[in-house]
Design a protein around this motif. Structure first.
Motif, PDB file in Angstrom:
ATOM      1  N   LYS A   7     -59.654  28.607  18.993  1.00 49.73           N
ATOM      2  CA  LYS A   7     -58.785  28.341  20.133  1.00 49.73           C
ATOM      3  C   LYS A   7     -57.324  28.410  19.686  1.00 49.73           C
ATOM      4  O   LYS A   7     -56.989  28.198  18.527  1.00 49.73           O
ATOM      5  N   VAL A   8     -56.456  28.702  20.640  1.00 50.91           N
ATOM      6  CA  VAL A   8     -55.016  28.765  20.379  1.00 50.91           C
ATOM      7  C   VAL A   8     -54.345  27.623  21.131  1.00 50.91           C
ATOM      8  O   VAL A   8     -54.534  27.476  22.345  1.00 50.91           O
ATOM      9  N   ALA A  76     -48.640  35.799  18.760  1.00 47.03           N
ATOM     10  CA  ALA A  76     -49.153  35.549  17.409  1.00 47.03           C
ATOM     11  C   ALA A  76     -50.666  35.539  17.347  1.00 47.03           C
ATOM     12  O   ALA A  76     -51.257  36.059  16.392  1.00 47.03           O
ATOM     13  N   TYR A  77     -51.296  34.951  18.362  1.00 48.56           N
ATOM     14  CA  TYR A  77     -52.736  34.728  18.266  1.00 48.56           C
ATOM     15  C   TYR A  77     -53.550  35.360  19.393  1.00 48.56           C
ATOM     16  O   TYR A  77     -54.769  35.197  19.433  1.00 48.56           O
ATOM     17  N   GLY A  78     -52.880  36.035  20.317  1.00 50.98           N
ATOM     18  CA  GLY A  78     -53.603  36.781  21.335  1.00 50.98           C
ATOM     19  C   GLY A  78     -53.952  36.026  22.602  1.00 50.98           C
ATOM     20  O   GLY A  78     -54.643  36.556  23.471  1.00 50.98           O
ATOM     21  N   GLY A  79     -53.474  34.803  22.747  1.00 48.97           N
ATOM     22  CA  GLY A  79     -53.771  34.057  23.964  1.00 48.97           C
ATOM     23  C   GLY A  79     -53.273  32.630  23.869  1.00 48.97           C
ATOM     24  O   GLY A  79     -52.584  32.260  22.920  1.00 48.97           O
ATOM     25  N   LEU A  80     -53.640  31.836  24.859  1.00 48.58           N
ATOM     26  CA  LEU A  80     -53.305  30.412  24.865  1.00 48.58           C
ATOM     27  C   LEU A  80     -54.426  29.669  25.574  1.00 48.58           C
ATOM     28  O   LEU A  80     -54.708  29.921  26.740  1.00 48.58           O
ATOM     29  N   ASP A  81     -55.072  28.762  24.844  1.00 49.79           N
ATOM     30  CA  ASP A  81     -56.189  27.997  25.391  1.00 49.79           C
ATOM     31  C   ASP A  81     -55.834  26.542  25.658  1.00 49.79           C
ATOM     32  O   ASP A  81     -56.436  25.912  26.535  1.00 49.79           O
ATOM     33  N   ILE A  82     -54.878  26.005  24.880  1.00 48.16           N
ATOM     34  CA  ILE A  82     -54.572  24.580  24.940  1.00 48.16           C
ATOM     35  C   ILE A  82     -53.064  24.385  24.873  1.00 48.16           C
ATOM     36  O   ILE A  82     -52.385  25.022  24.068  1.00 48.16           O
ATOM     37  N   GLY A 131     -58.121  27.094  30.797  1.00 45.62           N
ATOM     38  CA  GLY A 131     -57.585  26.438  29.615  1.00 45.62           C
ATOM     39  C   GLY A 131     -57.436  24.952  29.867  1.00 45.62           C
ATOM     40  O   GLY A 131     -57.763  24.445  30.948  1.00 45.62           O
ATOM     41  N   SER A 132     -56.941  24.249  28.859  1.00 41.90           N
ATOM     42  CA  SER A 132     -56.774  22.801  28.949  1.00 41.90           C
ATOM     43  C   SER A 132     -55.342  22.411  28.605  1.00 41.90           C
ATOM     44  O   SER A 132     -54.806  22.840  27.578  1.00 41.90           O
ATOM     45  N   ILE A 133     -54.742  21.591  29.451  1.00 41.06           N
ATOM     46  CA  ILE A 133     -53.396  21.072  29.229  1.00 41.06           C
ATOM     47  C   ILE A 133     -53.493  19.553  29.109  1.00 41.06           C
ATOM     48  O   ILE A 133     -54.141  18.902  29.934  1.00 41.06           O
ATOM     49  N   VAL A 134     -52.873  19.018  28.075  1.00 44.35           N
ATOM     50  CA  VAL A 134     -52.867  17.572  27.847  1.00 44.35           C
ATOM     51  C   VAL A 134     -51.424  17.088  27.848  1.00 44.35           C
ATOM     52  O   VAL A 134     -50.605  17.564  27.044  1.00 44.35           O
ATOM     53  N   ASN A 135     -51.124  16.174  28.749  1.00 44.16           N
ATOM     54  CA  ASN A 135     -49.775  15.620  28.851  1.00 44.16           C
ATOM     55  C   ASN A 135     -49.742  14.217  28.251  1.00 44.16           C
ATOM     56  O   ASN A 135     -50.631  13.405  28.497  1.00 44.16           O
ATOM     57  N   LEU A 222     -60.124  15.954  25.066  1.00 40.48           N
ATOM     58  CA  LEU A 222     -59.684  16.529  26.338  1.00 40.48           C
ATOM     59  C   LEU A 222     -59.485  18.038  26.247  1.00 40.48           C
ATOM     60  O   LEU A 222     -59.695  18.758  27.225  1.00 40.48           O
ATOM     61  N   ALA A 223     -59.071  18.509  25.076  1.00 37.69           N
ATOM     62  CA  ALA A 223     -58.840  19.942  24.894  1.00 37.69           C
ATOM     63  C   ALA A 223     -60.136  20.720  24.782  1.00 37.69           C
ATOM     64  O   ALA A 223     -60.167  21.924  25.062  1.00 37.69           O
ATOM     65  N   SER A 224     -61.196  20.052  24.378  1.00 40.90           N
ATOM     66  CA  SER A 224     -62.453  20.726  24.075  1.00 40.90           C
ATOM     67  C   SER A 224     -63.349  20.862  25.300  1.00 40.90           C
ATOM     68  O   SER A 224     -63.106  20.257  26.349  1.00 40.90           O
ATOM     69  N   ASP A 225     -64.441  21.600  25.117  1.00 37.40           N
ATOM     70  CA  ASP A 225     -65.408  21.772  26.198  1.00 37.40           C
ATOM     71  C   ASP A 225     -66.182  20.491  26.488  1.00 37.40           C
ATOM     72  O   ASP A 225     -66.868  20.411  27.512  1.00 37.40           O
ATOM     73  N   LEU A 226     -66.097  19.496  25.603  1.00 36.72           N
ATOM     74  CA  LEU A 226     -66.745  18.218  25.875  1.00 36.72           C
ATOM     75  C   LEU A 226     -66.203  17.576  27.140  1.00 36.72           C
ATOM     76  O   LEU A 226     -66.896  16.801  27.798  1.00 36.72           O
ATOM     77  N   ALA A 227     -64.942  17.895  27.467  1.00 37.65           N
ATOM     78  CA  ALA A 227     -64.305  17.347  28.673  1.00 37.65           C
ATOM     79  C   ALA A 227     -64.241  18.398  29.778  1.00 37.65           C
ATOM     80  O   ALA A 227     -63.337  18.370  30.616  1.00 37.65           O
ATOM     81  N   GLY A 228     -65.200  19.297  29.788  1.00 37.55           N
ATOM     82  CA  GLY A 228     -65.164  20.437  30.703  1.00 37.55           C
ATOM     83  C   GLY A 228     -65.169  20.088  32.180  1.00 37.55           C
ATOM     84  O   GLY A 228     -64.775  20.921  33.001  1.00 37.55           O
ATOM     85  N   TYR A 229     -65.624  18.886  32.536  1.00 38.95           N
ATOM     86  CA  TYR A 229     -65.643  18.501  33.951  1.00 38.95           C
ATOM     87  C   TYR A 229     -64.632  17.398  34.235  1.00 38.95           C
ATOM     88  O   TYR A 229     -64.763  16.631  35.180  1.00 38.95           O
ATOM     89  N   MET A 230     -63.586  17.351  33.427  1.00 37.09           N
ATOM     90  CA  MET A 230     -62.544  16.347  33.617  1.00 37.09           C
ATOM     91  C   MET A 230     -61.212  17.020  33.883  1.00 37.09           C
ATOM     92  O   MET A 230     -60.765  17.872  33.105  1.00 37.09           O
ATOM     93  N   THR A 231     -60.583  16.639  34.966  1.00 38.75           N
ATOM     94  CA  THR A 231     -59.216  17.084  35.241  1.00 38.75           C
ATOM     95  C   THR A 231     -58.527  16.048  36.114  1.00 38.75           C
ATOM     96  O   THR A 231     -59.173  15.356  36.915  1.00 38.75           O
ATOM     97  N   GLY A 232     -57.223  15.905  35.918  1.00 36.86           N
ATOM     98  CA  GLY A 232     -56.455  14.918  36.667  1.00 36.86           C
ATOM     99  C   GLY A 232     -56.706  13.492  36.229  1.00 36.86           C
ATOM    100  O   GLY A 232     -56.327  12.548  36.928  1.00 36.86           O
ATOM    101  N   THR A 233     -57.306  13.307  35.060  1.00 36.00           N
ATOM    102  CA  THR A 233     -57.609  11.960  34.589  1.00 36.00           C
ATOM    103  C   THR A 233     -56.519  11.452  33.650  1.00 36.00           C
ATOM    104  O   THR A 233     -55.763  12.227  33.065  1.00 36.00           O
ATOM    105  N   VAL A 234     -56.463  10.135  33.501  1.00 35.92           N
ATOM    106  CA  VAL A 234     -55.516   9.492  32.590  1.00 35.92           C
ATOM    107  C   VAL A 234     -56.309   8.548  31.693  1.00 35.92           C
ATOM    108  O   VAL A 234     -56.931   7.603  32.178  1.00 35.92           O
ATOM    109  N   LEU A 235     -56.310   8.829  30.399  1.00 29.41           N
ATOM    110  CA  LEU A 235     -57.051   8.014  29.448  1.00 29.41           C
ATOM    111  C   LEU A 235     -56.108   7.099  28.675  1.00 29.41           C
ATOM    112  O   LEU A 235     -55.132   7.562  28.072  1.00 29.41           O
ATOM    113  N   GLU A 236     -56.382   5.802  28.673  1.00 27.97           N
ATOM    114  CA  GLU A 236     -55.570   4.841  27.957  1.00 27.97           C
ATOM    115  C   GLU A 236     -56.104   4.684  26.532  1.00 27.97           C
ATOM    116  O   GLU A 236     -57.303   4.510  26.327  1.00 27.97           O
ATOM    117  N   VAL A 237     -55.190   4.752  25.561  1.00 25.83           N
ATOM    118  CA  VAL A 237     -55.536   4.534  24.152  1.00 25.83           C
ATOM    119  C   VAL A 237     -54.661   3.387  23.680  1.00 25.83           C
ATOM    120  O   VAL A 237     -53.581   3.585  23.129  1.00 25.83           O
TER     121      VAL A 237
END
Length: 243
Positions: A7-8, A76-82, A131-135, A222-237
């Motif tokens: 992934k890029v 540089a890497y041919g795309g953007l995934d994350i 793709g996946s975007i993490v803010n 969140l970037a990985s396919d493990l979170a493939g059915y998650m969007t618009g969520t906010v995770l507290e750490v």
């Protein structure tokens, strides 16, 4: 199997702190990473240590520089995934003493910078299968902190931005989520006065500070396919702070 193999990823504010920890985890999971940071020398040093990484100078308040950062990853890497929108600054002061310039700098860096990153990354992702975007928000955007009217406002805005943007591009395969770290040991947070650290530590049920690697692990999820059915969520750490 590595979670992010081939992934890029782009990480803003990637030269140190949470951004660098995220980049380190991504590389460990098989990703190619482009670090965007205003401190190009430090970003280059970090990229050299990481190996599968490049560094680009990027002021996230600049539309041209954010666009160029995303373009550099694609070239540089041919795309953007994350895309991880992490760059930030602190200018803490009470409202009575805070200058308008310091208010605007924090708002522009966090809110405008995140919006520019989301817009540039999603424009590419929506045309190339998703793709996946993490803010990076903050628990300060949930509860507010004295002396942080600028920072708390900015981090709260990132939550709303994340949810609205996620609704716009979900049908195109682009996922957008946010993380709200609590008290994490980074160069930025360690500038706080000792008594403030101790006061906030007392509010944490786990009775310890968080480490950047613990936030990076959530970003990796969140970037990985493990979170493939998650969007618009906010995770507290946060170690349970402000439950």
């Amino acid at each position: 199997m590595a979670l992010l193999k081939d992934k890029v990823a782009v990480v803003t504010g990637g030269a140190q702190g949470l951004g660098l920890a995220v980049a380190e985890r991504f590389v460990a999971e098989g990703a190619h990473v482009v670090l965007g940071d205003v401190d190009l020398d430090r970003a280059r040093a970090a990229a050299a240590e990481l190996g599968a990484a490049q560094a680009i100078r990027c002021d996230v308040t600049s539309e041209d520089e954010v666009t160029a950062l995303v373009a550099a990853a694609v070239t540089a890497y041919g795309g953007l995934d994350i895309m991880v929108n992490n760059a930030g600054v602190l200018r803490d002061a009470t409202m009575r003493t805070m200058s308008l310039d310091d208010f605007r700098l924090v708002i522009d860096t966090h809110v405008q910078g995140t919006w520019l990153g989301v817009r540039a990354a999603s424009a590419h992702m929506r045309e190339h299968g998703g793709g996946s975007i993490v803010n990076m928000s903050s628990i300060s955007g949930k509860v507010g902190n004295v002396g942080q009217t600028n920072y708390s406002a900015a981090k709260a805005a990132i939550v709303g931005l994340t949810k609205a943007a996620a609704k716009e591009v979900a049908h195109l395969g682009v996922r957008i989520n946010a993380i709200q770290p609590g008290l994490i040991r980074t160069p930025m947070t360690e500038t706080m006065r000792a008594e403030i650290w101790q006061q906030r530590l007392a509010e944490i049920p786990m009775r310890r500070f968080g480490e950047p690697a613990e936030v990076a692990a959530v970003a990796c999820f969140l970037a990985s396919d493990l979170a493939g059915y998650m969007t618009g969520t906010v995770l507290e750490v946060t170690g349970g702070r402000h439950m």
